[in-house]
Design an enzyme around this catalytic site. Sequence first.
Site, PDB file in Angstrom:
ATOM      1  N   HIS A 103       4.822  -2.086  -3.869  1.00 29.35           N
ATOM      2  CA  HIS A 103       5.971  -1.298  -4.335  1.00 29.35           C
ATOM      3  C   HIS A 103       6.834  -2.254  -5.160  1.00 29.35           C
ATOM      4  O   HIS A 103       6.902  -3.451  -4.857  1.00 29.35           O
ATOM      5  CB  HIS A 103       6.852  -0.822  -3.176  1.00 29.35           C
ATOM      6  CG  HIS A 103       6.177   0.053  -2.169  1.00 29.35           C
ATOM      7  ND1 HIS A 103       5.479  -0.451  -1.113  1.00 29.35           N
ATOM      8  CD2 HIS A 103       6.148   1.401  -2.033  1.00 29.35           C
ATOM      9  CE1 HIS A 103       5.024   0.553  -0.373  1.00 29.35           C
ATOM     10  NE2 HIS A 103       5.410   1.682  -0.909  1.00 29.35           N
ATOM     11  N   ASP A 106       8.947  -4.446  -3.074  1.00 26.99           N
ATOM     12  CA  ASP A 106       8.282  -5.452  -2.228  1.00 26.99           C
ATOM     13  C   ASP A 106       8.248  -6.783  -2.949  1.00 26.99           C
ATOM     14  O   ASP A 106       8.449  -7.834  -2.343  1.00 26.99           O
ATOM     15  CB  ASP A 106       6.792  -5.131  -1.970  1.00 26.99           C
ATOM     16  CG  ASP A 106       6.538  -3.789  -1.360  1.00 26.99           C
ATOM     17  OD1 ASP A 106       7.418  -3.297  -0.645  1.00 26.99           O
ATOM     18  OD2 ASP A 106       5.437  -3.240  -1.595  1.00 26.99           O
TER      19      ASP A 106
END
Length: 438
Positions: A103, A106
């Site tokens: 993501h 992340d």
Amino acid sequence: MKHTYFPEVKHPIPYEGRDSRNPLAFKYYNKDQKVGGKTMAEHLRFSVAYWHTLKGDGSDMFGGASFDRAWLKSGDALDCARATMDAAFEFYQKLGVDYYCFHDRDIAPAGETFARSCKNLQTIVDYAKQLQKETGVKLLWGTANLFSAPIFTSGASTNPDAHVFALAAAQVKNALDATLALGGENYVFWGGREGYESLLNTDMKREQEQLARFLHMAVDYAKKIGFKGQFLIEPKPCEPSKHQYDTDAATTLAFLRTYDLIDHFKLNIEANHATLARHTFEHELTVASIAGKLGSVDANRGDLLLGWDTDQFPTDLYSTTLAMLVILNQNGLGSGGLNFDAHPRRSSIDPVDLFHAHIGGMDAFARSLLTAHRIIEEKVLSDFVSRRYASYTSGMGARIMAGETDFNELEKYILEQGLPQMKSGRQEMLENMLNDYI
Ligand code: XUL
Ligand code: CO
């Protein structure tokens, strides 16, 4: 020489065969071994999930971090992000996987402003690009986290506030740019908060139209920037929403057809999401596959006694064998892969536990690849199934399927031929045969 975050693993994990007792070796996954014309690596296309493996700290609803992760404590937010990327590529190389998924939030920290968040993402994407080039590791898919930030509490594209819709669009635009820059082969939409908590305050029709509008914009933007990767939707029935719009494969396919999106999307099926929807993993894979829409897999498992999204590593050979049967029967996952959307248990605190966890998942799927390949080659199930439906291939059965008959004629047929005879489905015999192969 860079810092070593996994000193217990000095060399890439070797393949030692099924008699090995070395816990840091593969017993079945032999990357270059050919199975029916393709190597194991080509069949399985394993991927590491950045959020769990690199960012997971063992925290749960009842307690904070339990894992010891040096890379998460390496200076300011951007230093940490770089150290985490170093740890990530060290891990991929030592494990011997070709792919990873992330993501946006992340890999790079959110900033005080949206512009700052975009800049952080750009900085880390440049760094990841360099590491991909140095190691040959590739991006299976990217995605945007539209569920952690409090602003998305009432949804991203399905939010009642159009300003939040705009923010979600801006974030996906940047995540798509990042995925394109890193050569991502797919892009995933998982709508964690695209659902509702209460119908008392929700206009369901409008929210679904918003979601469809959002996905059309994503398709248009991808075309504009020349992103050729596959778009994937990942169904899940609930958690964090009470009721998520992409409930399961069948619901998601119906949604895509209703809103004229079906040509642009495939599905990313996750084992634990299937069981949360009260389906088996193989059911969801099959529903997607028969529609020609099985694009990728989030490989994990749940715990039926716990009943939430435990995201455990897949080690159940029955489940992984049935999954590989579906995947082989549709000739592989194309640009998709098997992404370990899974994390070690809270008590598995050491970095080396990440190796044990992935080795287990990779060996389970490699072993199941071999088993499923043999079952298909020896036509163990397919012959039985085709015999079971054989009456539709000739005579009246063929005429039924060709649309050449009607209720009147079928009534006449029954009056002349008499009642049909029952035939056994032989379920237990087939279960025993499956066990023989596993
Ligand atoms: C959550 C989940 C996500 C998606 C990507 O249950 O599976 O991590 O895979 O957003
Ligand atoms: Co997932």
